[in-house]
Design a protein around this motif. Sequence first.
Motif: not given
Length: 199
Positions: A105-119
């Motif tokens: 349940l650790g940090p979201q690795l998916a977010c490291a390569v998420w295609p859309d930038p943070p908003r």
Amino acid sequence: VVIGLHADAAALTQGLAAWGVAGGLVPGSGAREQLATTLKAAMTGEGTALLASADGMLGRNRNGHSIFTTATAIACLDAPRLGVDATLTAWGAARRRAPFFASFLGPQLACAVWPDPPRPLAPLASDAGAGILVIGGREDAVTGYAAAPRLASRLRGSALLTREGAGHGSVGRGNACVDAAVASWLSDPHPTLAAPTCP
């Protein structure tokens, strides 16, 4: 690793077992005793209750589809992008502090390569919080209490009700003080509560 089977024959994996344990810690009063019973059953090969707990945490239906597919997208758009290396470093640090939970349940690795930038969150209107009651549980293991006063201060014109004690969720959970405050608020919203804290 298959620890047990759900009624619909879905395997209880180690990752789902971790979510099931987390789910067992959420309710508060009496949760640890129930979790101990659930874990004893899982260790004998009967993982139905542990998988049901995981399903509840993840919002999974009988086909294995989960509301967390959208939750991941939301989290990735809300959080700053750390990159793969920094996320793996954070994951390693989390695993040293909490080996079992952080492994699954650790940090979201998916977010490291998420295609859309943070908003970033858009600014709120000055009266955005009018008529809103924010409720925070002091020992809520899912949504930490610190977020409640932060949200209430961001929603100007809102009111903050603090519930002391453990457990996730406050309304309709048997706390007469909270339920009465909510009923009163719904009939007459006002930014100042007569009793801003419930036991």
